[in-house]
Design an enzyme around this catalytic site. Structure first.
Site, PDB file in Angstrom:
ATOM      1  N   GLN A 140       0.826  -1.210   0.000  1.00  0.00           N
ATOM      2  CA  GLN A 140       0.000   0.000   0.000  1.00  0.00           C
ATOM      3  C   GLN A 140       0.863   1.264   0.000  1.00  0.00           C
ATOM      4  O   GLN A 140       0.472   2.294  -0.556  1.00  0.00           O
ATOM      5  CB  GLN A 140      -0.972  -0.006   1.180  1.00  0.00           C
ATOM      6  CG  GLN A 140      -0.342  -0.072   2.557  1.00  0.00           C
ATOM      7  CD  GLN A 140      -0.083  -1.497   3.038  1.00  0.00           C
ATOM      8  OE1 GLN A 140       0.032  -2.418   2.241  1.00  0.00           O
ATOM      9  NE2 GLN A 140       0.004  -1.663   4.350  1.00  0.00           N
ATOM     10  N   SER A 178      18.638 -10.701   0.347  1.00  0.00           N
ATOM     11  CA  SER A 178      20.035 -10.329   0.222  1.00  0.00           C
ATOM     12  C   SER A 178      20.923 -11.543  -0.042  1.00  0.00           C
ATOM     13  O   SER A 178      20.517 -12.689   0.171  1.00  0.00           O
ATOM     14  CB  SER A 178      20.497  -9.618   1.496  1.00  0.00           C
ATOM     15  OG  SER A 178      21.731  -8.984   1.287  1.00  0.00           O
ATOM     16  N   GLN A 184      25.446 -11.849   6.676  1.00  0.00           N
ATOM     17  CA  GLN A 184      24.446 -11.793   5.617  1.00  0.00           C
ATOM     18  C   GLN A 184      23.279 -12.716   5.921  1.00  0.00           C
ATOM     19  O   GLN A 184      22.120 -12.409   5.624  1.00  0.00           O
ATOM     20  CB  GLN A 184      25.100 -12.176   4.281  1.00  0.00           C
ATOM     21  CG  GLN A 184      24.494 -11.486   3.074  1.00  0.00           C
ATOM     22  CD  GLN A 184      24.706  -9.979   3.125  1.00  0.00           C
ATOM     23  OE1 GLN A 184      25.654  -9.490   3.737  1.00  0.00           O
ATOM     24  NE2 GLN A 184      23.822  -9.235   2.501  1.00  0.00           N
ATOM     25  N   HIS A 194      19.972 -11.664   7.825  1.00  0.00           N
ATOM     26  CA  HIS A 194      18.950 -10.833   7.188  1.00  0.00           C
ATOM     27  C   HIS A 194      17.617 -11.548   7.084  1.00  0.00           C
ATOM     28  O   HIS A 194      16.569 -11.002   7.441  1.00  0.00           O
ATOM     29  CB  HIS A 194      19.388 -10.457   5.763  1.00  0.00           C
ATOM     30  CG  HIS A 194      20.226  -9.222   5.684  1.00  0.00           C
ATOM     31  ND1 HIS A 194      19.756  -7.978   5.996  1.00  0.00           N
ATOM     32  CD2 HIS A 194      21.515  -9.050   5.313  1.00  0.00           C
ATOM     33  CE1 HIS A 194      20.710  -7.086   5.825  1.00  0.00           C
ATOM     34  NE2 HIS A 194      21.788  -7.711   5.408  1.00  0.00           N
ATOM     35  N   GLU A 234      25.018  -9.953  -5.433  1.00  0.00           N
ATOM     36  CA  GLU A 234      24.715  -8.609  -4.933  1.00  0.00           C
ATOM     37  C   GLU A 234      25.968  -8.050  -4.247  1.00  0.00           C
ATOM     38  O   GLU A 234      26.405  -6.935  -4.523  1.00  0.00           O
ATOM     39  CB  GLU A 234      23.551  -8.681  -3.941  1.00  0.00           C
ATOM     40  CG  GLU A 234      23.242  -7.357  -3.272  1.00  0.00           C
ATOM     41  CD  GLU A 234      22.269  -7.512  -2.121  1.00  0.00           C
ATOM     42  OE1 GLU A 234      21.665  -6.485  -1.738  1.00  0.00           O
ATOM     43  OE2 GLU A 234      22.114  -8.628  -1.581  1.00  0.00           O
ATOM     44  N   HIS A 235      26.530  -8.838  -3.328  1.00  0.00           N
ATOM     45  CA  HIS A 235      27.775  -8.474  -2.647  1.00  0.00           C
ATOM     46  C   HIS A 235      28.844  -9.510  -2.995  1.00  0.00           C
ATOM     47  O   HIS A 235      28.661 -10.699  -2.711  1.00  0.00           O
ATOM     48  CB  HIS A 235      27.590  -8.472  -1.127  1.00  0.00           C
ATOM     49  CG  HIS A 235      26.482  -7.594  -0.643  1.00  0.00           C
ATOM     50  ND1 HIS A 235      25.239  -8.092  -0.284  1.00  0.00           N
ATOM     51  CD2 HIS A 235      26.419  -6.255  -0.471  1.00  0.00           C
ATOM     52  CE1 HIS A 235      24.462  -7.095   0.104  1.00  0.00           C
ATOM     53  NE2 HIS A 235      25.145  -5.968  -0.008  1.00  0.00           N
ATOM     54  N   ASP A 244      27.247  -1.643   3.855  1.00  0.00           N
ATOM     55  CA  ASP A 244      25.849  -1.566   4.277  1.00  0.00           C
ATOM     56  C   ASP A 244      25.559  -0.260   5.000  1.00  0.00           C
ATOM     57  O   ASP A 244      24.436   0.246   4.949  1.00  0.00           O
ATOM     58  CB  ASP A 244      25.519  -2.727   5.219  1.00  0.00           C
ATOM     59  CG  ASP A 244      25.333  -4.043   4.496  1.00  0.00           C
ATOM     60  OD1 ASP A 244      25.144  -4.024   3.268  1.00  0.00           O
ATOM     61  OD2 ASP A 244      25.374  -5.093   5.167  1.00  0.00           O
ATOM     62  N   GLU A 251      13.403   4.723 -46.258  1.00  0.00           N
ATOM     63  CA  GLU A 251      12.383   4.365 -45.266  1.00  0.00           C
ATOM     64  C   GLU A 251      10.988   4.808 -45.705  1.00  0.00           C
ATOM     65  O   GLU A 251      10.013   4.628 -44.959  1.00  0.00           O
ATOM     66  CB  GLU A 251      12.731   4.989 -43.913  1.00  0.00           C
ATOM     67  CG  GLU A 251      14.006   4.400 -43.303  1.00  0.00           C
ATOM     68  CD  GLU A 251      14.324   4.994 -41.936  1.00  0.00           C
ATOM     69  OE1 GLU A 251      13.628   5.948 -41.518  1.00  0.00           O
ATOM     70  OE2 GLU A 251      15.264   4.499 -41.291  1.00  0.00           O
ATOM     71  N   HIS A 296      10.533  13.806 -44.594  1.00  0.00           N
ATOM     72  CA  HIS A 296      11.797  13.959 -43.876  1.00  0.00           C
ATOM     73  C   HIS A 296      12.876  14.480 -44.832  1.00  0.00           C
ATOM     74  O   HIS A 296      13.624  15.404 -44.505  1.00  0.00           O
ATOM     75  CB  HIS A 296      12.252  12.615 -43.279  1.00  0.00           C
ATOM     76  CG  HIS A 296      11.572  12.246 -42.015  1.00  0.00           C
ATOM     77  ND1 HIS A 296      10.228  12.033 -41.928  1.00  0.00           N
ATOM     78  CD2 HIS A 296      12.071  12.037 -40.757  1.00  0.00           C
ATOM     79  CE1 HIS A 296       9.904  11.701 -40.692  1.00  0.00           C
ATOM     80  NE2 HIS A 296      11.018  11.701 -39.954  1.00  0.00           N
TER      81      HIS A 296
END
Length: 433
Positions: free
Chosen positions: A194, A240, A262, A265, A331-332, A365, A419, A424
């Site tokens: 939301q 992660s 890690q 997480h 990611e890392h 981080d 074309e 043009h």
């Protein structure tokens, strides 16, 4: 090797991984599709009902009766209260924000113009006007997420940066202080899918934005997928992950510490160490096992370490380890090896690289300076992490003098007529009649 059934994680050989085992490492799933239908209903209701839906969802999902959705005034108060109390957490927030700000200021591109054969050509960069940053929170404190999302947007020059963060009877003051220190212009206590919907479409209280960034759970990620197209997003991020490349010079205790950091997480976090040294592999698993008990999130750590997408792997060579890392696209990416720079040169796919024994992922981080909002699930093969450029648009500029246009006229008219775009071609010819 000691493959005791009592181990949380055992050593496996890269060359002996089955197709299913390799798939588990390389096809990591954020779990977004499982909640897409539910998220679509949430997004639709917020779009149609605005604040009424936000308050209803706050009570349903967060067990909070929300009065004012706009809590912008609260962030300065929280900041002042920490300052008055000489709270060391404020000093940490300020130092981290300063480092992140300095790093991202270096990313600002410069407008340019250059003249080539009578053609003045250039490029200019302008920020978007409205950006939204999702900051996980509620009663939990995630000041780093506020810093990493808001600071680069303000450095880019975004005029209005709005933060959405989950509601609570008492939202953590550390998160609020960090939002203020980072420079946010508006803060709304609305979380989950939301919150993303509110930022995307606006409500009676929430101002809609042009781009939404920031980490979140699978509901947040699914909502970003749902609104993408109506509003820009950074990318779809999953749990992660870290991959550590280690040779015989690596300290197993350091590697284990990074894996555990890690793993705390999320149970779905992917934590991997790859080494070409059997003794080092065994030492890492020993260090992992001896370090879990007593951790506040020991259960989460064990679940993450025992998952199919986690493990300590033994490669036949560092070349095989590099190939695995390149396919994994972490990611890392931590490289704890004697020739770390040479190994990094061979790896293209990584969100952020951490070189050497004293560069733990935790440094990135929180306070080193680079952004910690990074691609997961192999996304590093296709795009990079959050940066100043995330909030910029570029446009090109061109000015041709008569001679330059004359020089190009035959090329332009030939291609235009090929074309079937006669007008043009005529737009060029008319200038020489």
């Amino acid at each position: 090797m000691n493959d005791s059934e009592n181990r949380t994680v055992a050593v496996r050989e890269v060359s002996e991984l089955s197709p299913d085992e390799r798939r588990a490492f390389f096809d990591r799933d954020a779990g977004v599709e499982a909640v897409r239908d539910d998220v679509r209903g949430i997004v639709d209701r917020v779009r149609e009902e605005g604040d009424v839906a936000l308050r209803e969802f706050a009570e349903k999902f967060d067990d909070v009766a929300v009065g004012n959705l706009d809590i912008t005034d609260a962030i300065e108060r929280a900041h002042d209260e920490l300052a008055d109390a000489n709270d060391p957490r404020l000093e940490a927030i300020q130092e981290a924000a300063a480092n992140v700000r300095e790093f991202h200021e270096r990313q600002l591109p410069e407008d340019y113009r250059e003249t080539v054969d009578g053609r003045e050509l250039g490029r200019r960069f302008r920020p978007i006007e409205y950006a939204g940053v999702y900051v996980p929170g509620g009663t939990a404190a995630y000041p780093s997420s506020a810093i990493m999302g808001v600071v680069p947007a303000k450095v880019a020059g975004v005029d209005h940066v709005a933060v959405a963060t989950p509601p609570a009877d008492d939202i953590n003051p550390v998160t609020l202080a960090a939002i203020h220190e980072a420079g946010a212009d508006a803060v709304y206590q609305v979380g989950g899918a939301q919150g993303i919907a509110a930022l995307a479409y606006g409500t009676e209280t929430v101002t809609p934005v042009q781009k939404i960034v920031g980490p979140g759970n699978r509901w947040v990620t699914a909502a970003k997928a749902e609104v993408r197209g109506d509003v820009e997003i950074d990318f779809l991020a999953g749990p992660s992950e870290v991959l550590v490349l280690a040779d015989e010079t690596a300290d197993p205790e350091f590697v284990a510490a990074d894996l555990l950091a890690q793993a705390e997480h999320d149970p779905n976090t992917s934590v991997v160490a790859v080494t070409d040294d059997a003794d080092t592999a065994e030492a890492i698993t020993d260090a992992v096992e001896s370090s879990i008990d007593g951790r506040e999130r020991a259960e989460t750590i064990r679940e993450a370490l025992s998952a199919d997408a986690s493990g300590v792997l033994l490669a036949r060579s560092m070349s095989e380890a590099v190939l695995f890392a390149e396919e994994y696209a972490a990611e890392h990416l931590s490289i704890q090896a004697e020739n770390d720079e040479a190994l990094l040169d061979r790896i293209t796919n990584a969100g952020s690289a951490f070189l050497g024994p004293y560069s733990p992922v935790a440094a990135g981080d929180y306070a080193a300076g680079p952004n910690h909002v990074l691609p997961t699930n192999g996304g590093a093969k296709r795009y990079g992490g959050l940066s100043t450029e995330t909030f910029l648009r570029s446009s090109t500029v061109q000015r041709l003098d008569q001679e330059a246009l004359s020089t190009l006229s035959e090329t332009i008219t030939t291609l235009a007529e090929a074309e079937g775009l006669e007008a043009h071609a005529e737009s060029v010819r008319r200038r020489f009649e």
